[in-house]
Design a protein around this motif. Sequence first.
Motif, PDB file in Angstrom:
ATOM      1  N   ASP A 211       2.647  14.436 -22.974  1.00 13.12           N
ATOM      2  CA  ASP A 211       2.783  15.766 -23.559  1.00 13.12           C
ATOM      3  C   ASP A 211       1.497  16.167 -24.291  1.00 13.12           C
ATOM      4  O   ASP A 211       1.035  17.317 -24.163  1.00 13.12           O
ATOM      5  N   ALA A 212       0.923  15.228 -25.040  1.00 15.89           N
ATOM      6  CA  ALA A 212      -0.337  15.516 -25.751  1.00 15.89           C
ATOM      7  C   ALA A 212      -1.460  15.801 -24.758  1.00 15.89           C
ATOM      8  O   ALA A 212      -2.291  16.694 -24.979  1.00 15.89           O
ATOM      9  N   LYS A 213      -1.478  15.052 -23.659  1.00 11.34           N
ATOM     10  CA  LYS A 213      -2.498  15.264 -22.627  1.00 11.34           C
ATOM     11  C   LYS A 213      -2.358  16.656 -22.010  1.00 11.34           C
ATOM     12  O   LYS A 213      -3.349  17.368 -21.818  1.00 11.34           O
ATOM     13  N   LYS A 214      -1.128  17.068 -21.729  1.00 10.53           N
ATOM     14  CA  LYS A 214      -0.902  18.391 -21.140  1.00 10.53           C
ATOM     15  C   LYS A 214      -1.366  19.493 -22.080  1.00 10.53           C
ATOM     16  O   LYS A 214      -1.939  20.491 -21.636  1.00 10.53           O
ATOM     17  N   GLN A 215      -1.113  19.322 -23.369  1.00 10.69           N
ATOM     18  CA  GLN A 215      -1.520  20.343 -24.332  1.00 10.69           C
ATOM     19  C   GLN A 215      -3.040  20.498 -24.366  1.00 10.69           C
ATOM     20  O   GLN A 215      -3.566  21.610 -24.365  1.00 10.69           O
ATOM     21  N   LYS A 216      -3.752  19.383 -24.389  1.00 11.90           N
ATOM     22  CA  LYS A 216      -5.215  19.449 -24.402  1.00 11.90           C
ATOM     23  C   LYS A 216      -5.752  20.019 -23.091  1.00 11.90           C
ATOM     24  O   LYS A 216      -6.709  20.801 -23.078  1.00 11.90           O
ATOM     25  N   GLU A 217      -5.144  19.630 -21.979  1.00  9.47           N
ATOM     26  CA  GLU A 217      -5.587  20.152 -20.680  1.00  9.47           C
ATOM     27  C   GLU A 217      -5.315  21.650 -20.574  1.00  9.47           C
ATOM     28  O   GLU A 217      -6.116  22.393 -19.993  1.00  9.47           O
ATOM     29  N   ALA A 218      -4.192  22.097 -21.132  1.00  9.98           N
ATOM     30  CA  ALA A 218      -3.893  23.533 -21.120  1.00  9.98           C
ATOM     31  C   ALA A 218      -4.913  24.302 -21.958  1.00  9.98           C
ATOM     32  O   ALA A 218      -5.361  25.397 -21.578  1.00  9.98           O
ATOM     33  N   GLN A 459     -11.682  15.026 -21.632  1.00 11.38           N
ATOM     34  CA  GLN A 459     -12.038  13.625 -21.866  1.00 11.38           C
ATOM     35  C   GLN A 459     -11.207  13.033 -23.006  1.00 11.38           C
ATOM     36  O   GLN A 459     -10.762  11.881 -22.925  1.00 11.38           O
ATOM     37  N   ALA A 460     -10.999  13.816 -24.060  1.00  7.52           N
ATOM     38  CA  ALA A 460     -10.183  13.337 -25.181  1.00  7.52           C
ATOM     39  C   ALA A 460      -8.748  13.110 -24.729  1.00  7.52           C
ATOM     40  O   ALA A 460      -8.109  12.128 -25.132  1.00  7.52           O
ATOM     41  N   ALA A 461      -8.236  13.993 -23.893  1.00  5.26           N
ATOM     42  CA  ALA A 461      -6.866  13.846 -23.382  1.00  5.26           C
ATOM     43  C   ALA A 461      -6.743  12.578 -22.547  1.00  5.26           C
ATOM     44  O   ALA A 461      -5.777  11.813 -22.694  1.00  5.26           O
ATOM     45  N   ALA A 462      -7.723  12.336 -21.679  1.00  5.02           N
ATOM     46  CA  ALA A 462      -7.693  11.138 -20.838  1.00  5.02           C
ATOM     47  C   ALA A 462      -7.811   9.875 -21.681  1.00  5.02           C
ATOM     48  O   ALA A 462      -7.141   8.870 -21.413  1.00  5.02           O
ATOM     49  N   ALA A 463      -8.660   9.917 -22.727  1.00  2.00           N
ATOM     50  CA  ALA A 463      -8.852   8.740 -23.589  1.00  2.00           C
ATOM     51  C   ALA A 463      -7.578   8.423 -24.357  1.00  2.00           C
ATOM     52  O   ALA A 463      -7.196   7.256 -24.503  1.00  2.00           O
ATOM     53  N   GLU A 464      -6.893   9.449 -24.855  1.00  2.00           N
ATOM     54  CA  GLU A 464      -5.650   9.237 -25.597  1.00  2.00           C
ATOM     55  C   GLU A 464      -4.574   8.638 -24.700  1.00  2.00           C
ATOM     56  O   GLU A 464      -3.820   7.752 -25.118  1.00  2.00           O
ATOM     57  N   LEU A 465      -4.499   9.123 -23.465  1.00  2.00           N
ATOM     58  CA  LEU A 465      -3.513   8.578 -22.528  1.00  2.00           C
ATOM     59  C   LEU A 465      -3.824   7.125 -22.211  1.00  2.00           C
ATOM     60  O   LEU A 465      -2.920   6.285 -22.137  1.00  2.00           O
ATOM     61  N   GLU A 466      -5.095   6.813 -22.051  1.00  3.30           N
ATOM     62  CA  GLU A 466      -5.476   5.430 -21.749  1.00  3.30           C
ATOM     63  C   GLU A 466      -5.129   4.514 -22.922  1.00  3.30           C
ATOM     64  O   GLU A 466      -4.674   3.378 -22.714  1.00  3.30           O
ATOM     65  N   ARG A 467      -5.322   4.984 -24.149  1.00  2.00           N
ATOM     66  CA  ARG A 467      -4.947   4.183 -25.323  1.00  2.00           C
ATOM     67  C   ARG A 467      -3.445   3.920 -25.336  1.00  2.00           C
ATOM     68  O   ARG A 467      -2.997   2.807 -25.644  1.00  2.00           O
TER      69      ARG A 467
END
Length: 480
Positions: A211-218, A459-467
């Motif tokens: 959900d956090a990743k989608k928000q940043k990507e949006a 990039q921040a969204a991808a990094a958070e998902l990877e964490r």
Amino acid sequence: MSFQLSPDVDDNKIFLVNLSEVNERLDPNFIKKSRLLKSILANSQFSFQEFGNYIKNIQYGISQISNTEQKGIPMIRMNNLQGDEWNFLDLKNIELTSEEINLYRLNKGDLLFNRTNSKELVGKCGVFREEGDWVFASYLIRVQVDETRLLPDFVSTFLRLSVGRLQIDGLSRQIIGMTNINAEEIRSLQIPSVPLSLQKQTVFRMDAAYDAKKQKEAEAQRLLDSIDDYLLSKLGINLQEPEENTIQNRVFFCNLRSVVGRRFDPLYHSGNIYKFIESSSYSFEYISRLTVYMKTGFASGKQDQSNDEQDVIQIRSTNISDEREFIFTRNVYIRKSELLNRKNDVLQIGEVLFNNTNSQELVGKSIFFDLDDSYFCSNHTTRIGVQQDRVDPQYLTHILNLYQRKQVFFKICTNWNNQSGVNVNVLGQVKVPIPPLEKQIEIVDRITTIRNQAKQLRQAAAAELERAKQEVEAMILGES
């Protein structure tokens, strides 16, 4: 008996195996991935069982032909599972008997596996949660699990982790250019025996991360979507309101003399292709008068291509992302020796690369070439070298992408053998607004800033998902 490897051989690609280890499959990829999996699972804090022990039913999808007329009921296909979520924008329907519907009807909680696709996408799975009657196509496998012991969402979460993908990569097989995984191989996947409470916890953690990743990507997409409005405003262009989509507005007349000896297709003659920018504050110039050269890349064949990643990448439209960045995950390589034979085909920094052949909507996708290494491009790409004292190449790239999104190239495409395209001669006759060079550079700098902000968000969204994946993997496998 001993042997010595040639100094040209990459010893990272060579390994020895005992004969006793190949009783399942004589497949280097399977053996190597199985060894790695065994070492990872040996340190896990939970035991692992074959997925088949949890499965109540496993079934291949229906192979009948679907339709786009919304006749019948919706049918999920492999392209409806994109990334890590469902996408039903491109949905087809199928007409079935009641018996067939009963046989293939999806239930909430069903897992759907993509059994045939590229290496990166095969084995991806999602949990079906939609309302109503749906069925699934033959490239998918439906799995129903005993939910008193194993949550389908936990299976989907686990198989997205590196240890899950490791198994799928090892089990899947290459067949005629496609990668496949079958029902028995899915049954053999190793799934951790995790308490339901921890299963729910891991699913909750990953759902929050997605959900956090989608928000940043949006947010990133909103920034990218603002580029056209910014560009139009800086050029003094006021978009006209689109006409109502009525039969009267779709009908038009054309004088015979305007088509004799010229193109005879309705879309091309349906109106002024520059109608959306007629009010620009700046004068227009033909692209052919702004360039030093326009030339296409070359059509490579097996005689030119290589499987060695150390050779030269030939850029194709698939190497250009929707965000107009280079992506090099699926490449065609040309032998390095061709650098000497094809000196004039090597891309030059500062060129604009124009996708001249694609689906009609995507023709015109363009990118500024600024890579340091040597690259070629395919014949589906036009290389544009500009007169840099008159036009900034990055500015021209942005204008071409604006035109592509506003369907200028869509209207002037020619079609041949089921391919749409804009050749060099047609492209040369396209007119673009040309403000003073300092204004062009100002526009480029601002758009670069917007694109960088969007890239940082992605990039921040991808990094958070990877964490989050690493945290969940540590919960299952242990900190080691």
